[in-house]
Design a protein around this motif. Sequence first.
Motif, short mmCIF file in Angstrom:
data_model
loop_
_atom_site.label_atom_id
_atom_site.label_comp_id
_atom_site.label_asym_id
_atom_site.label_seq_id
_atom_site.Cartn_x
_atom_site.Cartn_y
_atom_site.Cartn_z
N THR A 17 -16.03 -22.97 -29.15
CA THR A 17 -15.33 -22.86 -27.88
C THR A 17 -13.82 -23.02 -28.07
OG1 THR A 17 -15.80 -25.20 -27.56
CG2 THR A 17 -17.25 -23.64 -26.43
N GLY A 18 -13.40 -23.25 -29.30
CA GLY A 18 -11.95 -23.34 -29.56
C GLY A 18 -11.47 -24.76 -29.50
N ARG A 19 -10.27 -24.92 -29.00
CA ARG A 19 -9.64 -26.26 -28.98
C ARG A 19 -10.59 -27.27 -28.33
NH1 ARG A 19 -3.98 -27.14 -26.81
NH2 ARG A 19 -4.62 -25.97 -24.98
N GLN A 20 -10.77 -28.38 -29.00
CA GLN A 20 -11.69 -29.40 -28.51
C GLN A 20 -10.95 -30.37 -27.59
OE1 GLN A 20 -15.35 -29.48 -30.30
NE2 GLN A 20 -14.38 -27.59 -29.64
N ASP A 47 -21.80 -19.68 -34.08
CA ASP A 47 -21.13 -18.50 -33.51
C ASP A 47 -22.12 -17.44 -33.03
OD1 ASP A 47 -21.74 -18.02 -36.19
OD2 ASP A 47 -19.93 -16.83 -36.58
N TRP A 48 -23.27 -17.31 -33.68
CA TRP A 48 -24.26 -16.36 -33.15
C TRP A 48 -24.75 -16.82 -31.77
CZ3 TRP A 48 -27.31 -15.60 -38.35
CH2 TRP A 48 -26.75 -14.54 -39.06
N HIS A 49 -24.88 -18.12 -31.62
CA HIS A 49 -25.33 -18.62 -30.30
C HIS A 49 -24.30 -18.29 -29.21
CE1 HIS A 49 -29.09 -20.61 -31.11
NE2 HIS A 49 -28.58 -21.03 -32.25
N ALA A 50 -23.02 -18.27 -29.61
CA ALA A 50 -21.99 -17.94 -28.62
C ALA A 50 -22.21 -16.53 -28.06
CB ALA A 50 -20.61 -18.05 -29.25
N LEU A 51 -22.81 -15.66 -28.87
CA LEU A 51 -23.03 -14.27 -28.42
C LEU A 51 -24.21 -14.15 -27.47
CD1 LEU A 51 -22.55 -12.21 -31.71
CD2 LEU A 51 -20.86 -12.99 -30.09
N THR A 52 -25.12 -15.13 -27.49
CA THR A 52 -26.33 -14.96 -26.68
C THR A 52 -26.02 -14.88 -25.19
OG1 THR A 52 -26.75 -17.35 -26.65
CG2 THR A 52 -27.88 -16.08 -28.36
N VAL A 60 -12.22 -13.41 -29.42
CA VAL A 60 -11.67 -14.77 -29.49
C VAL A 60 -12.37 -15.62 -30.57
CG1 VAL A 60 -10.94 -14.88 -27.08
CG2 VAL A 60 -13.28 -15.52 -27.67
N LEU A 61 -13.45 -15.11 -31.13
CA LEU A 61 -14.24 -15.95 -32.05
C LEU A 61 -13.43 -16.47 -33.25
CD1 LEU A 61 -17.75 -14.23 -32.14
CD2 LEU A 61 -17.21 -16.51 -31.30
N PRO A 62 -12.70 -15.61 -33.98
CA PRO A 62 -12.00 -16.13 -35.18
C PRO A 62 -11.04 -17.27 -34.84
CG PRO A 62 -12.04 -13.74 -35.21
CD PRO A 62 -12.54 -14.14 -33.85
N GLU A 63 -10.27 -17.09 -33.76
CA GLU A 63 -9.30 -18.13 -33.38
C GLU A 63 -10.03 -19.40 -32.93
OE1 GLU A 63 -6.25 -17.97 -33.85
OE2 GLU A 63 -5.30 -19.46 -32.56
N ASN A 64 -11.12 -19.22 -32.20
CA ASN A 64 -11.88 -20.38 -31.74
C ASN A 64 -12.47 -21.16 -32.91
OD1 ASN A 64 -11.31 -19.85 -29.12
ND2 ASN A 64 -13.36 -19.22 -28.52
N PHE A 85 -20.22 -25.90 -41.69
CA PHE A 85 -20.42 -24.48 -42.01
C PHE A 85 -20.50 -23.63 -40.76
CE2 PHE A 85 -24.93 -23.66 -41.00
CZ PHE A 85 -25.36 -24.96 -40.75
N VAL A 86 -20.45 -22.31 -40.99
CA VAL A 86 -20.53 -21.35 -39.88
C VAL A 86 -21.89 -20.66 -39.94
CG1 VAL A 86 -19.48 -19.31 -38.85
CG2 VAL A 86 -18.04 -20.98 -40.01
N GLN A 87 -22.58 -20.66 -38.83
CA GLN A 87 -23.93 -20.10 -38.76
C GLN A 87 -23.99 -18.66 -39.30
OE1 GLN A 87 -25.10 -19.25 -34.76
NE2 GLN A 87 -27.25 -19.73 -35.13
N SER A 88 -23.07 -17.80 -38.86
CA SER A 88 -23.17 -16.38 -39.22
C SER A 88 -22.89 -16.13 -40.70
CB SER A 88 -22.23 -15.54 -38.37
OG SER A 88 -20.90 -15.85 -38.68
N ALA A 89 -22.35 -17.13 -41.40
CA ALA A 89 -22.12 -16.96 -42.84
C ALA A 89 -23.41 -17.15 -43.62
CB ALA A 89 -21.06 -17.96 -43.33
N ILE A 90 -24.43 -17.67 -42.96
CA ILE A 90 -25.70 -17.94 -43.66
C ILE A 90 -26.72 -16.97 -43.07
CG2 ILE A 90 -27.29 -19.76 -44.41
CD1 ILE A 90 -24.25 -20.39 -44.91
N LYS A 91 -26.83 -15.80 -43.70
CA LYS A 91 -27.65 -14.73 -43.12
C LYS A 91 -29.13 -15.11 -43.05
CE LYS A 91 -23.83 -12.34 -43.29
NZ LYS A 91 -22.88 -12.61 -42.23
N GLU A 92 -29.50 -16.09 -43.85
CA GLU A 92 -30.91 -16.51 -43.87
C GLU A 92 -31.36 -17.04 -42.50
OE1 GLU A 92 -28.71 -17.08 -46.24
OE2 GLU A 92 -29.62 -16.21 -48.03
#
Length: 336
Positions: A17-20, A47-52, A60-64, A85-92
């Motif tokens: 969500t960006g700035r906390q 980040d994948w959940h953010a798309l749901t 805005v995702l990269p900046e967030n 870690f970032v969810q989308s970096a782990i394709k598994e």
Amino acid sequence: MSESATKKILLSGSRPTGRQHLGNYVGALAQWLELQDECDCLFMIADWHALTNNYNDTSVLPENIRNQVIDWLAVGLDPAKATIFVQSAIKEHAELALLLGMFTPLGLVERSTSWKDAVVEQQNDELRTYGFLGYPVLQAADILIYQAHIVPVGKDQVEHIEKAQDLAQKVNVRYGEVFRVPQWRLGKSAVLLGNDGRKMSKSYGNCIYLSETPEEVWEKVRVMMTDPARVRKTDPGDPEKCLVWTYHKVFTPEERHAEIVENCTGAKWGCIQCKRVLDDALKAHFGPARERRAALEANPDQWKDVLTEGNKKARERAQATMEVVREKLHLFEDGK
Ligand code: SF4
């Protein structure tokens, strides 16, 4: 046995969500700071959940993600203790979500409170998507892929962990021990309202951000809602009806609480004086975070390095689970 091997595995995360803000801090980050010493923690940027439920504009995702990681590190999440870690970096995660989908009765996802609220009750057609319906399955994959023992949750999220438990048990019954069945743990998180007394939310413009300067924070504390019955300094106040007091209870050292109550109920000091005490407490509480933030800003690639390292560690663990999953489910493995 290494120390991390004797600790319980804990997975938690949040959408980018960006700035906390202080609400994020008391709602999750403050607990994570304690948990990173107690458990083998994995903290995920989901980040994948953010798309749901927000798929129309992903720009805005990269900046967030950047802002969120910097805030996490500034408050003291420590990559030497926890895997960030970032969810989308782990394709598994996606592979396991697909496989768990095969075991997921429609009723399991259609019963979700979020689905019923958004799609059934509010008839929100934007959310009538396969991704939104299936996000509890993706969440189950996030948890099971790390063989997590514990998932800290708020009361409203218990149902999601129960779904992950159901799916783990289903697979285990059919194919042998594949997944650890995770347990939920209710967090002791506090809820902090925005400075106007409503839910702290970016859309209301009432947040106090962790990245704000002391001057910016003071401007927001200065106008914070107080006991509405206290119109003049000579009116006795009731801290239990005052937003500032809810902040004092979190940030001001306990030994000052009696003094605050006495000066408020006895109309001995004005609300600005009381807010100055809170402001000082906030400055003291977040002083170390400001120092860490300055160091992070002086080294602009550090947050990326933290994620690269965290993604690597998370990926190794996810891959180890997926090897077992594929083998137990008799799935095709190239070259075997
Ligand atoms: S004195 Fe403090 S606790 Fe009392 S109403 Fe004012 S701000 Fe609130």
